[in-house]
Design an enzyme around this catalytic site. Structure first.
Site, PDB file in Angstrom:
ATOM      1  N   SER A 152       0.419  -1.302   0.211  1.00 23.17           N
ATOM      2  CA  SER A 152      -0.286   0.283   0.744  1.00 23.17           C
ATOM      3  C   SER A 152       0.976   1.396  -0.128  1.00 23.17           C
ATOM      4  O   SER A 152       2.410   1.195   0.458  1.00 23.17           O
ATOM      5  CB  SER A 152      -0.962   0.117   0.995  1.00 23.17           C
ATOM      6  N   TYR A 165      -2.368  -0.264  10.204  1.00 24.77           N
ATOM      7  CA  TYR A 165      -2.694  -0.677   8.987  1.00 24.77           C
ATOM      8  C   TYR A 165      -0.969   0.044   8.331  1.00 24.77           C
ATOM      9  O   TYR A 165      -0.114  -1.101   7.304  1.00 24.77           O
ATOM     10  CB  TYR A 165      -3.938   0.100   8.492  1.00 24.77           C
TER      11      TYR A 165
END
Ligand code: NAD
Length: 272
Positions: A152, A165
């Site tokens: 990501s 995250y």
């Protein structure tokens, strides 16, 4: 999007295969000839994606699997080997963030629980390690294989609010390099492990952060994302498929340990 590589005779396993991104990848792999095992915690949704592939003339299995439970993965491996005979490609797609592990007005950094932080770390990091063990073993036996992880933008520079995250996806990028080297040094020069790092796509996991649920307008955070993306838009699932197919194919025969940003230049832009 009509992208073509020849994956006939290949078997692909896609975890999180009922999710937005990985359902698209499953359909694309099948459209290019691969037999696809769609694995997801939501068994019905996994079977729904598999049924759609079969309706379009492809071969697919939908299986309810928890990527954090090795026996569940091993049962899936037995089923896949019985039905399809081998595993050539693994896409580690199960992952994501949780609102409970995200700071905000209603939850400060000091309120976050160890359990919620651990859940996001485990889902993204361990949830990539365990399937790589279970399906990587088949690749080691046949001395060939392709693993694709999903990192990501949060892995390059942490995104505000998404504490767990961001850390977990940095771990996924790091793991990608580690696994590529480890498989080559210990087992086979023909196993490749790469990752894609998608930029911002508007999906269920981040919709609550990027759009106002009442008006559908971008939140201040959504406006920030668009301003920080030189291409000026969110990505779409189709934007990821070219890189995924490339990494699966022999065209990427010397691409190993790489994390490919697919982000409309978000990571390239300093903001100035
Ligand atoms: P999604 O929530 O639509 O899909 C994730 C899927 O994983 C779901 O179908 C869910 O049921 C499944 N899942 C959750 N826990 C599981 C478990 N323990 N075992 C098996 N399956 C499980 O999310 P998405 O947006 O399609 O994201 C897919 C991947 O891409 C994730 O790793 C995500 O972090 C990453 N990613 C997404 C974006 C984005 O903008 N959407 C950007 C960068 C990276």
């Amino acid at each position: 999007m009509d992208l073509k590589v020849d994956l006939r005779g290949k078997v692909a396993v896609v975890t999180g295969g009922a999710g937005v991104l990985c359902a698209g990848m499953s359909l694309s792999l099948a459209g290019n000839g691969a037999k696809v095992a769609v694995l997801d915690l939501r068994a019905d949704a996994a079977e729904g994606v598999a049924a759609e592939i079969r309706r379009k003339g492809g071969s697919a299995l939908g299986l309810g699997v928890d990527v954090l439970a090795k026996p569940s993965l091993e049962a899936a491996r037995s089923h896949i080997l019985h039905e399809f005979g081998t595993v050539d490609i693994l896409i580690n797609g199960a992952g994501g963030n949780m609102p409970r592990a995200t700071t905000g007005a209603e939850r400060t950094f000091f309120d976050l629980t160890a359990e919620d932080i651990r859940m996001v770390m485990d889902l993204n990091f361990l949830g990539t390690v365990l399937p790589s063990q279970v399906f990587g073993k088949v690749m080691v036996e046949k001395q060939k294989g392709v693993i694709i992880n999903i990192s990501s933008m949060a892995a390059y520079t942490p995104l505000t609010r998404t504490i767990a995250y961001s850390a977990a996806k940095a771990a996924v990028s790091n793991l990608t390099a580690w696994l590529a080297v480890h498989f080559n040094q210990e087992y086979s020069k023909e196993i490749r492990v790469n990752a894609i790092a998608p930029g911002f796509l508007l999906t269920e996991q981040n919709r609550y952060l990027l759009t106002d649920i009442n008006t559908g307008e971008p939140t201040p955070r959504g406006q920030q994302v668009l301003a920080a993306t030189p291409m000026g838009r969110y990505g779409a699932v189709d934007d990821l498929l070219g890189a995924v197919l490339f990494l699966c194919s022999d065209a990427a025969s010397f691409v190993n340990g790489a994390v490919i940003p697919i982000d409309g230049a978000f990571a390239a832009y300093s903001g100035v």
